[in-house]
Design a protein around this motif. Structure first.
Motif, short mmCIF file in Angstrom:
data_model
loop_
_atom_site.label_atom_id
_atom_site.label_comp_id
_atom_site.label_asym_id
_atom_site.label_seq_id
_atom_site.Cartn_x
_atom_site.Cartn_y
_atom_site.Cartn_z
N ARG A 6 0.82 -1.21 0.00
CA ARG A 6 0.00 0.00 0.00
C ARG A 6 0.85 1.26 0.00
NH1 ARG A 6 -4.18 -2.63 3.96
NH2 ARG A 6 -5.55 -3.59 2.42
N VAL A 7 1.97 1.23 0.75
CA VAL A 7 2.88 2.38 0.78
C VAL A 7 3.40 2.67 -0.62
CG1 VAL A 7 5.14 3.17 1.62
CG2 VAL A 7 3.53 2.10 3.19
N LYS A 8 3.58 1.64 -1.40
CA LYS A 8 4.07 1.79 -2.77
C LYS A 8 2.95 2.08 -3.77
CE LYS A 8 8.33 -0.42 -2.12
NZ LYS A 8 9.33 0.60 -2.11
N GLY A 9 1.71 2.21 -3.27
CA GLY A 9 0.59 2.51 -4.16
C GLY A 9 0.03 1.32 -4.89
N VAL A 10 0.35 0.13 -4.43
CA VAL A 10 -0.11 -1.09 -5.08
C VAL A 10 -1.38 -1.58 -4.41
CG1 VAL A 10 0.48 -3.50 -5.57
CG2 VAL A 10 2.23 -1.73 -5.71
N ARG A 11 -2.38 -1.92 -5.21
CA ARG A 11 -3.59 -2.55 -4.69
C ARG A 11 -3.42 -4.05 -4.85
NH1 ARG A 11 -8.39 -0.75 -7.89
NH2 ARG A 11 -6.88 -0.91 -9.54
N ALA A 12 -3.56 -4.76 -3.76
CA ALA A 12 -3.38 -6.21 -3.81
C ALA A 12 -4.28 -6.87 -2.78
CB ALA A 12 -1.93 -6.58 -3.55
N GLN A 35 -12.65 -6.64 -6.67
CA GLN A 35 -11.94 -5.95 -5.59
C GLN A 35 -10.77 -5.10 -6.08
OE1 GLN A 35 -10.99 -8.25 -2.13
NE2 GLN A 35 -13.00 -9.17 -2.04
N VAL A 36 -10.11 -5.52 -7.14
CA VAL A 36 -8.90 -4.82 -7.58
C VAL A 36 -9.14 -4.00 -8.85
CG1 VAL A 36 -6.48 -5.17 -8.25
CG2 VAL A 36 -7.49 -6.61 -6.51
N GLY A 37 -10.15 -4.35 -9.62
CA GLY A 37 -10.47 -3.59 -10.82
C GLY A 37 -10.06 -4.29 -12.11
N LYS A 38 -8.94 -4.94 -12.10
CA LYS A 38 -8.51 -5.74 -13.24
C LYS A 38 -7.44 -6.71 -12.77
CE LYS A 38 -5.06 -2.45 -14.87
NZ LYS A 38 -4.49 -1.79 -16.00
N ARG A 39 -7.15 -7.65 -13.58
CA ARG A 39 -6.15 -8.65 -13.22
C ARG A 39 -4.90 -8.41 -14.04
NH1 ARG A 39 -7.71 -14.15 -15.05
NH2 ARG A 39 -6.31 -13.70 -16.72
N ASP A 40 -3.90 -7.79 -13.43
CA ASP A 40 -2.62 -7.59 -14.10
C ASP A 40 -1.72 -8.81 -13.93
OD1 ASP A 40 -3.17 -5.01 -15.00
OD2 ASP A 40 -2.52 -4.12 -13.13
#
Length: 74
Positions: A6-12, A35-40
């Motif tokens: 989260r500190v790095k701006g990553v949604r996981a 929950q995440v919006g898309k699957r990268d």
């Protein structure tokens, strides 16, 4: 070493799912997208191992071995 995504701006999200039966895979992916919006990226680390017995041990639990096979080859 612990990373705070989260500190790095990553949604996981972390999801535990027993994938020996592939039927739950589609709803699982839908939950991720919801929950995440898309699957990268999707990391799948599904594996189990039976310990302390060799494959030719007469006391091996064949039902457990079948389950191991189903999970590890899904």
């Amino acid at each position: 070493m612990v990373f705070n995504l989260r500190v790095k701006g990553v949604r996981a999200i972390a999801i535990y799912a027993a994938q020996g039966d592939p039927a739950p895979a589609e709803p699982l992916i839908a939950k991720i997208v919801e929950q995440v919006g898309k699957r990268d990226n999707l990391v799948n680390n599904a594996a189990i191992a039976l310990q302390d017995k060799t494959i030719d041990d007469p006391e091996i639990d064949n039902v457990a071995m079948d389950g191991q096979w189903a999970i590890n080859t899904a």
